[in-house]
Design an enzyme around this catalytic site. Structure first.
Site, short mmCIF file in Angstrom:
data_model
loop_
_atom_site.label_atom_id
_atom_site.label_comp_id
_atom_site.label_asym_id
_atom_site.label_seq_id
_atom_site.Cartn_x
_atom_site.Cartn_y
_atom_site.Cartn_z
N HIS A 20 0.82 -1.20 0.00
CA HIS A 20 0.00 0.00 0.00
C HIS A 20 0.86 1.26 0.00
O HIS A 20 2.03 1.21 0.34
CB HIS A 20 -0.92 0.01 1.23
CG HIS A 20 -0.16 -0.06 2.52
ND1 HIS A 20 0.29 -1.26 3.01
CD2 HIS A 20 0.25 0.88 3.38
CE1 HIS A 20 0.95 -1.04 4.15
NE2 HIS A 20 0.94 0.26 4.39
N ALA A 21 0.21 2.35 -0.39
CA ALA A 21 0.86 3.66 -0.32
C ALA A 21 -0.17 4.68 0.10
O ALA A 21 -1.28 4.71 -0.43
CB ALA A 21 1.43 4.04 -1.69
#
Length: 157
Positions: free
Chosen positions: A69-70
């Site tokens: 994820h970011a």
């Protein structure tokens, strides 16, 4: 109550046959599903941040599941893509072989929604029956239906 995961999913962003067995190549394969997403403002920026986050610490959750994820300014709303690998993807930094990848891009401005999505995914994925249903779904639509059923059961409890 409506689910938090299911509305984020679309069959075009569920890849049931990830080909790569190497982490970075597999991440790129799944991230590519988000490139044309209407909420994506700058794909390369998102992807660079995703890889930077992945280098910091493993996103493996155990049980053959990873949540790369970011938190980024390159998406307008939370975006989600899923990859499934029959042969497994080697995540060197966790000594684990990953079969399910749930890739999230989330706006920096909305950490609450992100935590809700991650928390819900973790609860669903810790149940072996749910993981089996996701690993055996024959089509992206079946995969989403299995996730929706697991999420409905979670919120009904």
């Amino acid at each position: 109550m409506a689910g938090v995961i299911t509305p984020l999913l679309d069959p075009s962003r569920v890849l049931l046959g990830v080909q790569s067995t190497k982490r970075t190549a597999a991440l790129h394969e799944v991230a590519a599903l988000l490139e044309a997403h209407s909420e994506m403002t700058h794909f390369q920026g998102f992807y660079d941040e995703l890889l930077a986050r992945e280098r910091l610490d493993t996103t493996s959750l155990g049980n053959g599941v990873a949540l790369p994820h970011a938190r980024t300014d390159h998406v307008k709303k939370i975006v989600l893509a899923v990859g499934r690998s029959d042969q497994g993807i080697v995540f060197e930094n966790s000594n684990e072989t990953i079969r399910l990848l749930f890739m999230l891009g989330t706006p920096k401005a909305n950490p609450g929604a992100y935590l809700q999505v991650v928390g819900t995914l973790c609860k669903i994925l810790k149940d072996p029956a749910n993981r089996t249903a996701l690993l055996t779904a024959a089509t992206p639509a079946e995969f989403i239906a299995a996730l929706a059923a697991a999420e409905a059961k979670l919120f009904a409890a």
